[in-house]
Design a protein around this motif. Structure first.
Motif, PDB file in Angstrom:
ATOM      1  N   VAL A  14       0.902  -0.975  -0.196  1.00  9.66           N
ATOM      2  CA  VAL A  14       0.214  -0.245   0.033  1.00  9.66           C
ATOM      3  C   VAL A  14       1.053   1.306   0.163  1.00  9.66           C
ATOM      4  O   VAL A  14       2.692   1.354   0.284  1.00  9.66           O
ATOM      5  N   VAL A  15       0.024   2.287  -0.537  1.00  7.23           N
ATOM      6  CA  VAL A  15       1.315   3.799  -0.220  1.00  7.23           C
ATOM      7  C   VAL A  15       0.908   4.167   1.169  1.00  7.23           C
ATOM      8  O   VAL A  15       0.767   4.807   1.905  1.00  7.23           O
ATOM      9  N   ALA A  16       2.669   3.994   1.491  1.00  8.99           N
ATOM     10  CA  ALA A  16       2.693   4.365   3.301  1.00  8.99           C
ATOM     11  C   ALA A  16       3.633   4.039   3.054  1.00  8.99           C
ATOM     12  O   ALA A  16       4.602   4.032   2.414  1.00  8.99           O
ATOM     13  N   GLY A  17       4.765   4.893   4.936  1.00 13.62           N
ATOM     14  CA  GLY A  17       6.041   4.704   4.743  1.00 13.62           C
ATOM     15  C   GLY A  17       6.810   3.394   4.725  1.00 13.62           C
ATOM     16  O   GLY A  17       7.626   3.505   3.627  1.00 13.62           O
ATOM     17  N   ALA A  18       6.442   2.972   5.227  1.00 15.78           N
ATOM     18  CA  ALA A  18       7.662   1.809   4.905  1.00 15.78           C
ATOM     19  C   ALA A  18       7.480   1.074   3.840  1.00 15.78           C
ATOM     20  O   ALA A  18       8.740   0.533   3.147  1.00 15.78           O
ATOM     21  N   GLU A  19       6.581   0.529   3.119  1.00 15.29           N
ATOM     22  CA  GLU A  19       6.260   0.256   1.744  1.00 15.29           C
ATOM     23  C   GLU A  19       6.611   1.008   1.218  1.00 15.29           C
ATOM     24  O   GLU A  19       8.499   0.593  -0.356  1.00 15.29           O
ATOM     25  N   LYS A  20       7.046   2.415   1.006  1.00 12.01           N
ATOM     26  CA  LYS A  20       7.701   3.346   0.056  1.00 12.01           C
ATOM     27  C   LYS A  20       9.141   3.328   0.557  1.00 12.01           C
ATOM     28  O   LYS A  20       9.849   3.394  -0.377  1.00 12.01           O
ATOM     29  N   ILE A 231      -2.793  22.786   1.771  1.00 12.89           N
ATOM     30  CA  ILE A 231      -2.378  21.950   2.745  1.00 12.89           C
ATOM     31  C   ILE A 231      -2.707  20.507   2.281  1.00 12.89           C
ATOM     32  O   ILE A 231      -3.197  20.534   1.810  1.00 12.89           O
ATOM     33  N   LEU A 232      -1.784  19.980   2.117  1.00 11.65           N
ATOM     34  CA  LEU A 232      -1.825  18.158   2.284  1.00 11.65           C
ATOM     35  C   LEU A 232      -0.917  17.972   3.265  1.00 11.65           C
ATOM     36  O   LEU A 232      -0.723  17.763   4.466  1.00 11.65           O
ATOM     37  N   THR A 233      -1.960  16.598   3.788  1.00 17.56           N
ATOM     38  CA  THR A 233      -1.536  15.481   5.274  1.00 17.56           C
ATOM     39  C   THR A 233      -1.257  13.849   3.972  1.00 17.56           C
ATOM     40  O   THR A 233      -2.660  13.569   2.938  1.00 17.56           O
ATOM     41  N   ILE A 234      -0.435  13.501   4.533  1.00 16.43           N
ATOM     42  CA  ILE A 234      -0.201  11.899   3.728  1.00 16.43           C
ATOM     43  C   ILE A 234       0.216  11.001   4.986  1.00 16.43           C
ATOM     44  O   ILE A 234       0.097  11.083   5.288  1.00 16.43           O
ATOM     45  N   GLY A 235      -1.530  10.061   5.096  1.00 12.28           N
ATOM     46  CA  GLY A 235      -1.051   8.581   5.732  1.00 12.28           C
ATOM     47  C   GLY A 235      -2.240   7.999   5.934  1.00 12.28           C
ATOM     48  O   GLY A 235      -3.617   8.885   5.637  1.00 12.28           O
ATOM     49  N   ARG A 236      -1.701   6.729   6.507  1.00 10.29           N
ATOM     50  CA  ARG A 236      -3.509   5.570   6.549  1.00 10.29           C
ATOM     51  C   ARG A 236      -4.349   6.929   7.742  1.00 10.29           C
ATOM     52  O   ARG A 236      -4.720   7.255   8.160  1.00 10.29           O
ATOM     53  N   LEU A 237      -5.602   6.870   7.272  1.00 11.80           N
ATOM     54  CA  LEU A 237      -7.492   6.899   7.527  1.00 11.80           C
ATOM     55  C   LEU A 237      -7.168   5.818   8.863  1.00 11.80           C
ATOM     56  O   LEU A 237      -7.700   5.131   8.125  1.00 11.80           O
ATOM     57  N   CYS A 303       1.619  21.621  -3.464  1.00  9.53           N
ATOM     58  CA  CYS A 303       0.892  22.175  -1.646  1.00  9.53           C
ATOM     59  C   CYS A 303       1.977  23.310  -1.101  1.00  9.53           C
ATOM     60  O   CYS A 303       3.350  23.475  -1.660  1.00  9.53           O
ATOM     61  N   ASP A 304       0.699  24.549  -0.315  1.00 10.15           N
ATOM     62  CA  ASP A 304       1.912  25.295   0.512  1.00 10.15           C
ATOM     63  C   ASP A 304       2.092  24.676   1.966  1.00 10.15           C
ATOM     64  O   ASP A 304       3.452  25.702   2.087  1.00 10.15           O
ATOM     65  N   ILE A 305       2.116  23.788   1.998  1.00  9.14           N
ATOM     66  CA  ILE A 305       2.447  23.398   3.810  1.00  9.14           C
ATOM     67  C   ILE A 305       1.739  22.349   3.616  1.00  9.14           C
ATOM     68  O   ILE A 305       0.766  21.591   3.452  1.00  9.14           O
ATOM     69  N   TYR A 306       2.424  21.114   4.864  1.00 12.17           N
ATOM     70  CA  TYR A 306       2.533  19.689   4.896  1.00 12.17           C
ATOM     71  C   TYR A 306       1.982  19.873   6.406  1.00 12.17           C
ATOM     72  O   TYR A 306       3.593  20.290   7.364  1.00 12.17           O
ATOM     73  N   VAL A 307       0.805  19.024   6.182  1.00 11.54           N
ATOM     74  CA  VAL A 307       0.577  18.795   8.324  1.00 11.54           C
ATOM     75  C   VAL A 307       1.207  17.115   8.135  1.00 11.54           C
ATOM     76  O   VAL A 307       0.585  16.388   7.700  1.00 11.54           O
ATOM     77  N   GLN A 308       1.697  17.388   9.646  1.00  8.24           N
ATOM     78  CA  GLN A 308       1.511  15.592  10.011  1.00  8.24           C
ATOM     79  C   GLN A 308       0.888  15.667  11.605  1.00  8.24           C
ATOM     80  O   GLN A 308       1.707  16.318  12.403  1.00  8.24           O
ATOM     81  N   THR A 309      -0.222  15.346  11.100  1.00 13.81           N
ATOM     82  CA  THR A 309      -0.794  15.680  12.792  1.00 13.81           C
ATOM     83  C   THR A 309      -0.502  13.608  13.321  1.00 13.81           C
ATOM     84  O   THR A 309      -1.289  13.821  14.378  1.00 13.81           O
ATOM     85  N   SER A 310      -0.111  12.565  14.222  1.00 14.10           N
ATOM     86  CA  SER A 310       0.575  11.754  13.975  1.00 14.10           C
ATOM     87  C   SER A 310       0.733  12.202  15.437  1.00 14.10           C
ATOM     88  O   SER A 310       0.882  12.961  16.096  1.00 14.10           O
ATOM     89  N   ARG A 311      -0.116  10.686  15.657  1.00 17.02           N
ATOM     90  CA  ARG A 311       0.147  10.187  17.453  1.00 17.02           C
ATOM     91  C   ARG A 311       1.711   9.967  18.015  1.00 17.02           C
ATOM     92  O   ARG A 311       2.288   9.684  18.347  1.00 17.02           O
ATOM     93  N   PHE A 312       1.378   8.730  16.380  1.00 19.51           N
ATOM     94  CA  PHE A 312       2.900   7.759  16.565  1.00 19.51           C
ATOM     95  C   PHE A 312       3.444   8.131  15.223  1.00 19.51           C
ATOM     96  O   PHE A 312       2.909   7.804  14.482  1.00 19.51           O
ATOM     97  N   GLU A 313       4.614   7.737  15.182  1.00 27.56           N
ATOM     98  CA  GLU A 313       5.344   7.279  13.670  1.00 27.56           C
ATOM     99  C   GLU A 313       6.656   6.436  14.005  1.00 27.56           C
ATOM    100  O   GLU A 313       7.625   7.123  15.153  1.00 27.56           O
ATOM    101  N   GLY A 314       7.079   5.759  13.512  1.00 38.73           N
ATOM    102  CA  GLY A 314       8.408   4.942  13.469  1.00 38.73           C
ATOM    103  C   GLY A 314       9.887   6.379  12.987  1.00 38.73           C
ATOM    104  O   GLY A 314      10.355   5.788  13.832  1.00 38.73           O
ATOM    105  N   PHE A 315       9.730   6.795  11.659  1.00 34.99           N
ATOM    106  CA  PHE A 315      10.386   8.325  11.585  1.00 34.99           C
ATOM    107  C   PHE A 315       9.453   9.201  11.070  1.00 34.99           C
ATOM    108  O   PHE A 315       9.629  10.244  10.867  1.00 34.99           O
ATOM    109  N   GLY A 316       8.207   8.909  10.118  1.00 34.15           N
ATOM    110  CA  GLY A 316       7.639  10.082   9.566  1.00 34.15           C
ATOM    111  C   GLY A 316       8.361  10.329   8.228  1.00 34.15           C
ATOM    112  O   GLY A 316       9.197  11.410   8.225  1.00 34.15           O
ATOM    113  N   ALA A 318       6.872  10.968   5.598  1.00 37.75           N
ATOM    114  CA  ALA A 318       6.685  11.832   4.118  1.00 37.75           C
ATOM    115  C   ALA A 318       6.640  13.144   4.744  1.00 37.75           C
ATOM    116  O   ALA A 318       6.736  13.676   4.057  1.00 37.75           O
ATOM    117  N   ILE A 319       7.112  13.185   5.884  1.00 39.00           N
ATOM    118  CA  ILE A 319       7.503  14.508   6.775  1.00 39.00           C
ATOM    119  C   ILE A 319       8.919  15.129   5.621  1.00 39.00           C
ATOM    120  O   ILE A 319       9.240  15.893   5.116  1.00 39.00           O
TER     121      ILE A 319
END
Length: 397
Positions: A14-20, A231-237, A303-316, A318-319
């Motif tokens: 799937v299109v996600a961090g570990a996979e990429k 504004i853009l956010t990337i991540g599993r819903l 995009c103009d601003i990238y936003v990440q609202t994660s509670r936890f990430e192994g690395f991040g 997309a950032i």
């Protein structure tokens, strides 16, 4: 020179961090020295088309195929082959998860407890076998693969309660090395398994800037004519990505009269819940779910601003990709955020709530001097870390 046999195992592409990250690693491998098999537990996801041609995707497991049958066809299959083991495993797992809201760690354990006895072993002997994700891939490599060396990747902030830790220890015991994708991810893993300290090391998720630049220029991304702040956010819903925080922040931005659209690339179990919030709060023209794409980079670039609202990430990851494309970042202060973020230098690191996210976005919109300084810093900071492939080579000898 004889090529070494490598096996990578991951849930899906799937299109996600570990996979990429895995795709990037595989594109950098020297295939004059290695042959590579890839085991997936779900097939047909978008990133499969981005695999190097040298990678051999193994056929689906018999049990994977069985779980895709309708209940009626599964019953017919079992009767025809005079074997009810797979049917019993499927029924047992479905029954267990139906009546309780289990998290992903618990679901992985229940799946393996129900299905391990009907999942066939891999018949090939590998030089190196790598579980590139936690849970089922780790259990599979430990139980079903023969290899000279086995390595397990930890690419999230992996905290386990006592029951889950006791169950998973029997699998991690059988790995030669455990690889965390950041220093913080390593520290968090060792909170649960301190005895593994001698065999845990860090190899960061790999970013290849040139690959990202090329992909970002493939097309424009957005197909609307919006002329305000994108504004853009990337991540599993999913819960861990903090979309409840993002939605509340979006609502606050709307109330302040800001001319913006907040786009989201991702799919997941919270889609209906998010759509309901959007409808109830009349955010249809403000919070836009784009689904998934194999190439998110044109969206980041434009995009103009990238936003990440994660509670936890192994690395991040997309950032990191937003930074490569020189986009100011507003992110929550999750465990591993300072592995790559420098507050008020390459973006803003804020508290994990909607007010803080909203104020961070507002500051970047209104304070043009701060925004220009961040962009200037991003343009001059080190891009990517393809040299991490050398750590990988050192790991596998």
């Amino acid at each position: 020179m004889k090529k070494r046999k490598l096996l990578f195992v991951i849930d899906s592409l799937v299109v996600a961090g570990a996979e990429k990250s895995l795709i990037t690693l595989l594109t950098l491998l020297d295939y004059r020295k290695f042959t590579v098999d890839l085991m997936l537990f779900a097939h047909g996801e978008m990133l499969e088309k981005m695999l190097p041609k040298e990678v051999n995707i193994l056929r689906p497991l018999n049990y994977t195929n069985f779980t895709h049958l309708s209940p009626y066809k599964a019953l017919i299959y079992s009767a025809k082959h005079l074997d009810l083991k797979m049917l019993n495993s499927r029924i047992k797992y479905s029954f267990n998860i139906r009546f309780k809201n289990y998290n992903n760690v618990q679901k992985a354990r229940l799946f393996w407890q129900c299905a391990a006895n009907v999942i066939e072993e891999n018949s090939v002997y590998y030089d190196i076998a790598i579980s590139y994700a936690q849970g089922v891939p780790t259990f599979y490599v430990a139980d079903k693969v023969k290899a000279e060396k086995k390595f397990a990747w930890v690419n999230v902030s992996y905290r386990l309660d006592k029951k889950e830790a006791e169950y998973q220890k029997q699998f991690y015991d059988r790995f030669d090395k455990i690889v965390a994708v950041s220093d913080s991810a390593k520290d968090i893993f060792l909170e649960t398994f301190p005895s593994y300290n001698p065999k845990v090391q860090v190899i960061y998720d790999i970013n290849n800037p040139q690959f990202i630049y090329n992909m970002a220029d493939a097309y424009e991304g957005y197909n609307d004519d919006f002329d305000g702040i994108r504004i853009l956010t990337i991540g599993r819903l999913a819960y861990g990505k903090g979309y409840d925080i993002a939605l509340e922040a979006c609502k606050k931005l709307k109330e302040k009269g800001i001319n913006f659209r907040w786009y989201v690339l991702g799919k997941g179990p919270l889609r209906e819940e998010i759509q309901q919030f959007i409808k109830e709060n009349k955010l249809e023209n403000y919070f836009i779910l784009l689904g998934v794409t194999a190439n998110p980079y044109p969206f980041i670039k434009n995009c103009d601003i990238y936003v990440q609202t994660s509670r936890f990430e192994g690395f991040g990851l997309a950032i990191a990709e937003a930074r490569i494309l020189n986009k100011p970042v507003v992110t929550t202060r999750f465990d591993t955020v300072f592995n790559q973020m420098i507050d008020r230098k390459n973006g803003l690191v804020v508290d994990m709530n909607a007010d803080a996210i909203c104020e961070g976005i507002m500051e970047l919109i209104r304070n043009q001097n701060l925004r220009n300084n961040i962009i200037d810093f991003l343009q001059h900071e080190k891009k990517g870390n393809v040299e991490e492939i050398n750590r990988f080579y050192q790991l596998i000898g």
